[in-house]
Design a protein around this motif. Structure first.
Motif, PDB file in Angstrom:
ATOM      1  N   LYS A 268     120.659 -67.376 138.141  1.00  0.00           N
ATOM      2  CA  LYS A 268     120.163 -68.451 137.272  1.00  0.00           C
ATOM      3  C   LYS A 268     120.844 -68.402 135.905  1.00  0.00           C
ATOM      4  N   MET A 269     120.976 -67.216 135.324  1.00  0.00           N
ATOM      5  CA  MET A 269     121.597 -67.085 134.003  1.00  0.00           C
ATOM      6  C   MET A 269     123.085 -67.423 134.069  1.00  0.00           C
ATOM      7  N   GLN A 270     123.757 -66.987 135.128  1.00  0.00           N
ATOM      8  CA  GLN A 270     125.175 -67.321 135.262  1.00  0.00           C
ATOM      9  C   GLN A 270     125.370 -68.824 135.411  1.00  0.00           C
ATOM     10  N   THR A 271     124.510 -69.469 136.153  1.00  0.00           N
ATOM     11  CA  THR A 271     124.606 -70.919 136.325  1.00  0.00           C
ATOM     12  C   THR A 271     124.440 -71.645 134.999  1.00  0.00           C
ATOM     13  N   VAL A 272     123.465 -71.189 134.209  1.00  0.00           N
ATOM     14  CA  VAL A 272     123.187 -71.862 132.943  1.00  0.00           C
ATOM     15  C   VAL A 272     124.331 -71.658 131.953  1.00  0.00           C
ATOM     16  N   PHE A 273     124.785 -70.402 131.793  1.00  0.00           N
ATOM     17  CA  PHE A 273     125.760 -70.101 130.744  1.00  0.00           C
ATOM     18  C   PHE A 273     127.202 -70.371 131.158  1.00  0.00           C
ATOM     19  N   HIS A 274     127.484 -70.360 132.454  1.00  0.00           N
ATOM     20  CA  HIS A 274     128.861 -70.573 132.902  1.00  0.00           C
ATOM     21  C   HIS A 274     129.129 -72.011 133.321  1.00  0.00           C
ATOM     22  N   HIS A 275     128.097 -72.759 133.645  1.00  0.00           N
ATOM     23  CA  HIS A 275     128.304 -74.103 134.175  1.00  0.00           C
ATOM     24  C   HIS A 275     127.568 -75.173 133.377  1.00  0.00           C
ATOM     25  N   VAL A 276     126.271 -74.968 133.139  1.00  0.00           N
ATOM     26  CA  VAL A 276     125.469 -76.010 132.497  1.00  0.00           C
ATOM     27  C   VAL A 276     125.773 -76.106 131.008  1.00  0.00           C
ATOM     28  N   LEU A 277     125.736 -74.977 130.311  1.00  0.00           N
ATOM     29  CA  LEU A 277     125.929 -75.000 128.861  1.00  0.00           C
ATOM     30  C   LEU A 277     127.309 -75.515 128.456  1.00  0.00           C
ATOM     31  N   PRO A 278     128.416 -75.105 129.107  1.00  0.00           N
ATOM     32  CA  PRO A 278     129.709 -75.689 128.710  1.00  0.00           C
ATOM     33  C   PRO A 278     129.760 -77.207 128.865  1.00  0.00           C
TER      34      PRO A 278
ATOM     35  N   ILE B 245     125.101 -79.812 139.552  1.00  0.00           N
ATOM     36  CA  ILE B 245     125.855 -78.691 138.961  1.00  0.00           C
ATOM     37  C   ILE B 245     125.068 -77.400 139.120  1.00  0.00           C
ATOM     38  N   ARG B 246     123.790 -77.464 138.845  1.00  0.00           N
ATOM     39  CA  ARG B 246     122.941 -76.275 139.002  1.00  0.00           C
ATOM     40  C   ARG B 246     122.860 -75.866 140.466  1.00  0.00           C
ATOM     41  N   GLU B 247     122.663 -76.855 141.333  1.00  0.00           N
ATOM     42  CA  GLU B 247     122.557 -76.547 142.760  1.00  0.00           C
ATOM     43  C   GLU B 247     123.850 -75.950 143.303  1.00  0.00           C
ATOM     44  N   ALA B 248     124.984 -76.454 142.846  1.00  0.00           N
ATOM     45  CA  ALA B 248     126.263 -75.918 143.309  1.00  0.00           C
ATOM     46  C   ALA B 248     126.453 -74.483 142.836  1.00  0.00           C
ATOM     47  N   GLY B 249     126.081 -74.202 141.581  1.00  0.00           N
ATOM     48  CA  GLY B 249     126.210 -72.840 141.074  1.00  0.00           C
ATOM     49  C   GLY B 249     125.333 -71.872 141.838  1.00  0.00           C
ATOM     50  N   LEU B 250     124.094 -72.264 142.073  1.00  0.00           N
ATOM     51  CA  LEU B 250     123.201 -71.390 142.834  1.00  0.00           C
ATOM     52  C   LEU B 250     123.647 -71.274 144.277  1.00  0.00           C
ATOM     53  N   GLY B 251     124.254 -72.348 144.791  1.00  0.00           N
ATOM     54  CA  GLY B 251     124.687 -72.324 146.191  1.00  0.00           C
ATOM     55  C   GLY B 251     125.833 -71.372 146.459  1.00  0.00           C
ATOM     56  N   VAL B 252     126.682 -71.121 145.487  1.00  0.00           N
ATOM     57  CA  VAL B 252     127.806 -70.188 145.683  1.00  0.00           C
ATOM     58  C   VAL B 252     127.438 -68.763 145.309  1.00  0.00           C
ATOM     59  N   GLY B 253     126.157 -68.533 145.026  1.00  0.00           N
ATOM     60  CA  GLY B 253     125.703 -67.175 144.783  1.00  0.00           C
ATOM     61  C   GLY B 253     125.536 -66.775 143.341  1.00  0.00           C
ATOM     62  N   ALA B 254     125.697 -67.698 142.401  1.00  0.00           N
ATOM     63  CA  ALA B 254     125.514 -67.362 140.993  1.00  0.00           C
ATOM     64  C   ALA B 254     124.034 -67.205 140.684  1.00  0.00           C
TER      65      ALA B 254
END
Length: 445
Positions: free
Chosen positions: A340-350, A329-338
């Protein structure tokens, strides 16, 4: 192989192989037997634990369910204006500031008619008054203060019976023991029988258990003030511990560098989760009361102390929930250009939210049942009036249970068990909510 050899017993053919197979069979049988014993031990342990749990709940419910009913004595009260407001002023201020003994006169007149006593029978009147709670006069006084239109009317009023009468009616005090060994005398039993026969004495749902505050009279005591105080404390704990615990967990798990300092912080958080709660009470007494001079026995101070108690639990639970999110999930978020903070709060935390909510609710439930730290900061005061703000003096449900458990009166025993039932109901509701939220938001990977 010759025909003669083929007719030999099997045990004579390939001796070493047969012995090896026999050893394997014996080993398998031993392993299966060990597994069966382990399952039997586990089932026995669970059964024993359930028996103890059922015995505990049975003891609490058996002693406390009677407290949800209260003995009442119904009497027709004549709110005589010449007694209540002899000067003609019927305002609530005048009623509250007047002579309180005039309400005793109203009760005496009503009791005399209910028991059909002679006007000169003072002994019978005093015996009848012994059946009524000492809080009867203040109850009439508050009724008239709330509704002055009662003055000059006649109204049937349900008065509280004393704790001893209530215990006798419920069977806690038995009539077959010698009179010298019981608190209810024979003359009182005769009056109780008469009132029951006339339908004046009856059991009713004890609303005062949930609405009244502290009282030295068990029949007038309730957990209403304690419930409000606990509610204020839980609000303080929720407002402080949830954002602080989640923010600290996100930083330690997602952003903090892995070095000796973060390792030291993690070890200390784990150790704080195992610290006895009374230590947090001592810390709250020293910091919040003696240093910060916050009001003693206030819900705010109790909430601050319980926040310190629950923070380690929430941090550990939140970190475990964040770790459970797959790295993809983290790798996918970073891979689409998000970021670190966007990855955590938009994908990991939910995705970790079910575990976060579960840990938070369990932490709040743990805080709701804490007694030792609240005793250290003085939340065992005798509070009658409801607190209007978290800064007002208040008490909590666990400390109310503790205070009732130390009372010598017999009637407080059932009140204590009833308060424990109420506390267990809240804890069960909070844990059920945690399970429901976890199943509602849970995702399987």
């Amino acid at each position: 192989m010759t025909e003669a050899a083929s007719r030999l017993p099997v045990s004579r053919l390939g001796g070493p192989e047969v012995r090896a197979i026999s050893r394997i069979d014996i080993g398998l049988r031993r392993r299966y037997a060990a597994e069966r014993r382990f399952r039997a031990y586990g089932l026995a342990a669970v059964t024993i634990a359930l028996c103890f749990l059922l015995a505990l709940f049975g003891s609490i419910v058996g002693k406390g369910y009677t407290a949800f009913q209260q003995t009442r004595i119904a009497m027709m009260v004549d709110f005589d204006a010449s007694i209540i407001a002899p000067d003609g002023d019927r305002s609530p201020a005048a009623v509250l500031s007047g002579n309180a003994f005039r309400f005793d006169d109203l009760i005496a007149a009503s009791l005399q008619k209910t028991l059909e006593l002679d006007p000169d029978d003072e002994d019978g009147l005093y015996d009848g008054l012994d059946l009524l709670s000492k809080g009867s006069a203040p109850m009439l006084r508050s009724m008239i203060a709330k509704d002055p239109s009662l003055i000059g009317t006649k109204r049937s009023v349900d008065f509280y019976a004393t704790g001893d009468v209530d215990s006798f009616v419920k069977g806690t005090i038995r009539a077959d023991i010698p009179e010298s060994q019981r608190l209810i005398k024979d003359k009182h039993i005769a009056l109780i029988d008469k009132l029951e026969k006339d339908g004046a004495l009856h059991l009713a749902f004890n609303t005062g258990l949930f609405t009244n505050g502290a009282s030295t009279r068990p029949e007038m005591a309730g957990v209403g003030v304690a419930l409000v105080g606990s509610l204020y404390m839980m609000l303080v704990v929720l407002v402080l511990s949830l954002p602080l615990g989640v923010a600290g967990s996100i930083y330690l798990e997602e952003f903090a560098p892995k070095n000796r300092w973060t390792d030291l912080i993690e070890v200390n958080i784990n150790n704080l989760a195992a610290v006895p709660s009374i230590v947090y009470g001592l810390l709250g007494l020293a910091v919040f009361i003696n240093f910060a001079h916050l009001p003693r026995s206030a819900s705010l101070v109790g909430g601050l102390v319980l926040t310190l108690t629950t923070l380690p639990t929430i941090i550990i639970a939140t970190r475990a929930a964040l770790k459970a999110v797959p790295p993809s999930i983290r790798e996918a978020g970073l891979g689409v250009g998000a970021s670190k903070m966007q990855t955590v709060f938009h994908h990991v935390l939910p995705l970790a939210m079910p575990g976060v909510l579960t840990g938070t609710i369990i932490g709040l439930a743990h805080a709701l049942g804490e007694t030792a730290p609240l005793l250290m900061i003085g939340m065992k005061a005798f509070i009658v009036e409801y607190p209007t703000t978290p800064l007002d003096p208040a008490t909590a449900l666990p400390t109310q249970i503790y205070m009732w458990a130390t009372e010598p009166e017999r009637a407080f025993t059932e009140r204590t068990s009833a308060a424990i039932i109420v506390l267990l109901a809240f804890l069960l509701a909070m844990n059920s909510l945690a399970i429901i939220l976890r199943r509602a938001f849970e995702r399987r990977w």
